[in-house]
Design an enzyme around this catalytic site. Structure first.
Site, short mmCIF file in Angstrom:
data_model
loop_
_atom_site.label_atom_id
_atom_site.label_comp_id
_atom_site.label_asym_id
_atom_site.label_seq_id
_atom_site.Cartn_x
_atom_site.Cartn_y
_atom_site.Cartn_z
CE LYS A 1 -3.71 -2.47 2.40
NZ LYS A 1 -4.43 -2.74 3.66
CG ASP B 1 -9.42 -0.21 5.35
OD1 ASP B 1 -9.22 -0.50 4.17
OD2 ASP B 1 -8.87 -0.77 6.31
CD GLN C 1 -3.26 -4.43 6.68
OE1 GLN C 1 -3.47 -3.38 6.10
NE2 GLN C 1 -3.54 -5.60 6.14
N1 GUN Z 1 -6.42 -6.96 6.31
C1 GUN Z 1 -6.71 -7.65 5.19
N2 GUN Z 1 -7.39 -6.89 4.32
C2 GUN Z 1 -7.54 -5.69 4.91
C3 GUN Z 1 -8.17 -4.47 4.50
O1 GUN Z 1 -8.76 -4.33 3.43
N3 GUN Z 1 -8.10 -3.45 5.41
C4 GUN Z 1 -7.49 -3.58 6.60
N4 GUN Z 1 -7.48 -2.52 7.41
N5 GUN Z 1 -6.90 -4.68 7.00
C5 GUN Z 1 -6.92 -5.73 6.15
#
Ligand code: GUN
Length: 290
Positions: free
Chosen positions: A54, A121, A98
């Site tokens: 990311k 998110d 995350q």
């Molecule tokens: N862990 C796995 N996929 C995601 C996501 O799309 N967002 C977040 N915050 N954590 C994740």
């Protein structure tokens, strides 16, 4: 029949180039550079890989990326204080924490604290609630990526029967809401681990979205010939490689179109997070989202 392989990586490159153009235009016309903050607690190797991807993609699109790396033993209070600081920071347009968090931390109050205008998110229950009643919101990155893949592949959703396998808050449940909104108009079955005769349910589908987190769950006999199969699974095999929820080699012989793992949904997930961050930067300054 041998399925058309949907190339998520190529689509992601195309969309990211357009996002980078939009970011450059925003800087030239409004002196605004979108900023994304990613909070990672602990040292889960998969999460480190995702947060790193990311970060690189955000910078490559011309945005500011801030990584906040916290010790595994960070307290709930300290984590919430970090989110509060990011809420107050005008240079930050998008915040993501995350998941999964270490076991002693409760993700729900943390997600609930994220300023809805920065909730790229889309995991704040307020955002999820707005989505459920059909108000404009961010779409969480993975469902948004699936939606863009279906659009790009020319799949007609109106009236189609979509079977989603997996009811997670990250993918299955929000996707079921998104696809049934007016204007998308799919008929959705949200199947899960307690669904009786999953094979028979899946055989009814025009589109199968596999998001259960079980390698090889969807086999050829579960797929109606010509159906579209979208694989959201990211399972690690014993040798460390990535594999989906779909038994790709056999299902591709039956399906009409299929996404591979890797190179399908994954690259689009990161891409749609960038799109959300761009939209957040615009809407927080009163500019139209696009
Ligand atoms: N862990 C796995 N996929 C995601 C996501 O799309 N967002 C977040 N915050 N954590 C994740």
């Amino acid at each position: 029949m041998t399925a058309r392989i949907i190339d998520g990586k190529a689509l992601a490159q195309q969309v990211r180039a357009r996002i980078a153009d939009d970011v450059a235009r925003l800087a030239a016309e409004h002196r605004v550079t979108p900023g994304l903050a990613a909070v990672l607690v602990g040292e889960d190797p998969a999460s480190q890989v995702y947060v790193g991807m990311k970060h690189r993609a955000t910078e490559a699109a011309g945005m500011v990326s801030r990584q906040i790396l916290l010790d595994a033993d960070t307290s709930q209070e300290d984590l919430e204080a970090v989110v509060a600081e990011l809420n107050a920071d005008e240079s930050i347009d998008g915040i993501l924490v995350q998941l999964p968090l270490p076991g002693h931390l409760d993700p729900n109050p943390v997600q609930e604290l994220i300023d809805p205008s920065k909730d790229v998110d889309a995991l704040n229950p307020y955002t999820a609630g707005r989505l459920a009643v059909g108000e404009p919101t961010f779409l969480s990155a993975t469902p948004y990526g699936v939606l863009e893949i279906l659009r790009h592949a020319g799949v007609e959703l109106a009236g189609a029967h979509v079977v989603i396998v997996g009811r997670s808050n990250l993918v299955g449940r929000p996707l079921s809401v998104i696809l049934t909104l007016k204007g998308r108009d799919a008929t959705v079955t949200l199947a899960h681990s307690r669904t009786r005769d999953l094979a028979a349910v899946c055989r009814q589908a025009d589109v199968i979205v596999a998001a259960a987190g079980r390698a090889g769950l969807i086999t050829a006999e579960m797929v109606r010939p010509g159906a579209v199969v979208i694989d959201v699974g990211t399972n690690r095999t014993e040798d460390g490689s990535l594999t989906g929820d779909v038994a790709f080699d056999e299902v591709r012989e039956v399906a009409g179109a299929i996404t591979p793992v890797p190179g399908g949904v994954g690259p689009m997930t990161v891409t749609m997070l960038l799109q959300n961050t761009l939209e957040a930067a615009r809407s927080r300054r009163g500019l139209p989202r696009r």
